[in-house]
Design a protein around this motif. Structure first.
Motif, PDB file in Angstrom:
ATOM      1  N   GLU A 284       0.833  -1.210   0.000  1.00 32.27           N
ATOM      2  CA  GLU A 284       0.000   0.000   0.000  1.00 32.27           C
ATOM      3  C   GLU A 284       0.866   1.259   0.000  1.00 32.27           C
ATOM      4  N   GLU A 285       1.903   1.258   0.838  1.00 33.94           N
ATOM      5  CA  GLU A 285       2.764   2.448   0.923  1.00 33.94           C
ATOM      6  C   GLU A 285       3.499   2.673  -0.403  1.00 33.94           C
ATOM      7  N   GLN A 288       1.193   4.089  -3.030  1.00 35.81           N
ATOM      8  CA  GLN A 288       0.976   5.534  -2.870  1.00 35.81           C
ATOM      9  C   GLN A 288       2.156   6.344  -3.405  1.00 35.81           C
ATOM     10  N   THR A 289       3.360   5.836  -3.159  1.00 43.20           N
ATOM     11  CA  THR A 289       4.559   6.508  -3.680  1.00 43.20           C
ATOM     12  C   THR A 289       4.515   6.551  -5.212  1.00 43.20           C
ATOM     13  N   GLN A 291       1.880   6.392  -7.136  1.00 44.64           N
ATOM     14  CA  GLN A 291       0.768   7.225  -7.618  1.00 44.64           C
ATOM     15  C   GLN A 291       1.086   8.717  -7.540  1.00 44.64           C
ATOM     16  N   LYS A 292       2.060   9.086  -6.708  1.00 47.37           N
ATOM     17  CA  LYS A 292       2.438  10.506  -6.608  1.00 47.37           C
ATOM     18  C   LYS A 292       3.233  10.969  -7.827  1.00 47.37           C
ATOM     19  N   LYS A 297       0.355   7.603 -11.779  1.00 49.44           N
ATOM     20  CA  LYS A 297      -0.852   8.030 -11.058  1.00 49.44           C
ATOM     21  C   LYS A 297      -2.011   7.030 -11.180  1.00 49.44           C
TER      22      LYS A 297
END
Lengths: 337, 337
Positions: A284-285, A288-289, A291-292, A297
């Motif tokens: 998950e982490e 998110q990285t 997707q930034k 994205k």
């Protein structure tokens, strides 16, 4: 200067050096290239290097969202990056058909310069050959690249640490590049234009590695697509893979075109997409990285490494039922990259 | 397996991996290549690297004394070696026309293996693209290479230390490669067959560097020939060059053919010849070292670096009179390498 490439541009004589100065040095200019030595001289403070090569023969040379030059830089940068290396230097070898418009060569080289800037790599050595009309199709470009490793990242590309339970993340929509190229080749008018996803992924990958979480495996989803990468991952292995069709990001328009042409998006080449394999509790982490980053994205977790289906990659389909993913048997689409 | 290359061999799928295993891995086999990672992972303990690239498009693919595969290995090895580097690793990128006979690909790869063994380099990474019939002419090969430097040899390729009085040594007969290729292309029957001089020169060069005498400059005499190297050496320089026609080693048969075709041997591409520039008082000893090597037994001192004709390379002709050597203006002979 003539407006088209002539055989003399490949002679090694005056016309070759004119072309080098007026196009290649103009766009790729840097201290190393400017010396015009037989080999580029590089200063690298590292014991472990990555070395990759790729020839690009895409047809057509220009397509929505990119051109052969962008592909040639991004493609080799990505090969180095998925190996866990930081790409530093590229070579560029051109094979050009007599009569190719110089203006188009300039556009291609300008794109290469821009992609190299984005990826923070230098084009440090090159070569030009010109062949007679009909002896090659417009232009082919080979790029080879050198990257360096931090820490033990050189083990990533072997995938030795993949374990049951690891999660699979895809960095975004698959199939865009192939559909953009087919569209341009067949002159298809789309309602919403589909652009190639060609992009250098090294900075995205660097961000992910910087999280400090273990990276089990990375691979860019080029020729053969996601399917081929998955099949190669499990080949001769005790573990298997299960991916879920509804989690795989495919644009509706791409899906539609694939149905019309009889293609499977799983096998479509991408030029800006990467598969990550990571520990479940970091997934998950890391997602998110990813997707930034602008190139990540639309990333998603699409499946996991499993036991009980050793050596097999399985797709859980939307309509229910599973299907074993096979290696691409013949050629789905020539000259896509 | 099919006897000819099919588009599927370039698909990135099953046929590609079959081809890689049955041909490329078979001949180029080594620990690094066998890992089949996206990039080759190299362990290099050196701060200074040489990096070179060259695409080979020679027509015909097979010619007396060699083939495109031998050229592809030797050519890039030589580019690295004349930079003063010790060549270590090569990449190999193939662009193959659909229908090309697998048997010929095998012969080419076998030659590459043998040349690599001779030169003591490893082929560590590669790529294969297949294009439709008529979209390239049989086979093109790109090789890129990495070499390391001992001491300050990386300054050789810039030629910064060339001084008036330095001697020029050519490692043997010039023009053989070009005439061998033209002969094969035009189907000419020679009384005494002329063979290409294609050869890896790195071990010869290593022997010369081992003498410990300063090496001012080295360059292999490929496209554009001896003339182009000389012109580039003096370009924008205060010094000039004078060479003596009767000292330049050219076979009688090559001279004869050149007269018939209207070619000048000075501009003919060689694939196993190198020009050395050395201090006058070391020239004889270095010449003897060169002559001891199988690829240098016909080496000769052909001229020297001079003052009074700054920026100009001059040929003292056999019949008396001097002629300024110009850069090759157009294309003398396409697809010679």
């Amino acid at each position: 200067m003539n407006k088209n490439i002539l055989l003399g541009h490949g002679s090694g004589g005056k016309m070759t050096s004119d072309l080098i100065n007026s196009v290649f040095v103009k766009y790729f200019d840097n201290d190393i290239l400017r010396k015009k030595t037989d080999s580029a001289i590089l200063n690298i403070n590292a014991g472990e290097l990555a070395f990759a090569t790729d020839s690009y023969v895409v047809d057509p040379v220009f397509f929505p969202g990119g051109n052969i030059g962008m592909l040639a830089v991004s493609g080799t940068v990505n090969d180095l990056a998925v190996s866990g290396a930081k790409p530093l230097y590229l070579s560029a070898g051109f094979i050009i058909e007599e009569g190719f418009p110089l203006e188009q060569l300039e556009i291609i080289c300008k794109s290469m310069k821009e992609e190299a800037l984005k990826a923070k790599v230098l084009i440090v050595t090159g070569d030009t050959k010109v062949v007679k009309r009909g002896q090659c199709d417009k232009i082919f470009i080979n790029t080879s690249g050198i990257g360096i490793f931090n820490k033990k990242n050189h083990e990533i590309s072997e995938g030795k640490n993949i374990r049951v339970g690891d999660k699979l993340i895809v960095s975004g929509y698959i199939g865009d590049h192939s559909i953009a190229v087919i569209g341009a080749r067949e002159n298809i008018q789309f309602e919403n234009e589909i652009l190639s996803d060609v992009a250098p992924l090294n900075l995205l990958i660097q961000d992910v590695l910087k999280t400090g979480h273990e990276m089990k495996f990375m691979r860019d989803l080029t020729r053969g697509g996601l399917a081929t990468v998955l099949v190669e991952m499990v080949e001769d292995k005790d573990f298997g893979i299960i991916i879920t069709e509804e989690d795989i990001p495919v644009r509706e328009s791409v899906n539609g075109l694939c149905e019309i042409f009889g293609y499977d998006p799983l096998y479509m080449a991408n030029e800006g997409k990467v598969l990550f394999v990571v520990k479940a509790n970091n997934a998950e982490e890391i997602l998110q990285t990813i997707q930034k980053n602008e190139y990540g994205k639309d990333a998603r977790i699409i499946g996991e490494v499993t036991s009980g289906n050793g050596g097999m990659a399985i797709l859980e389909s939307v309509i229910g039922g599973n299907r074993i993913i096979d290696k691409l048997a013949g050629e789905q689409l020539p000259r896509i990259c």
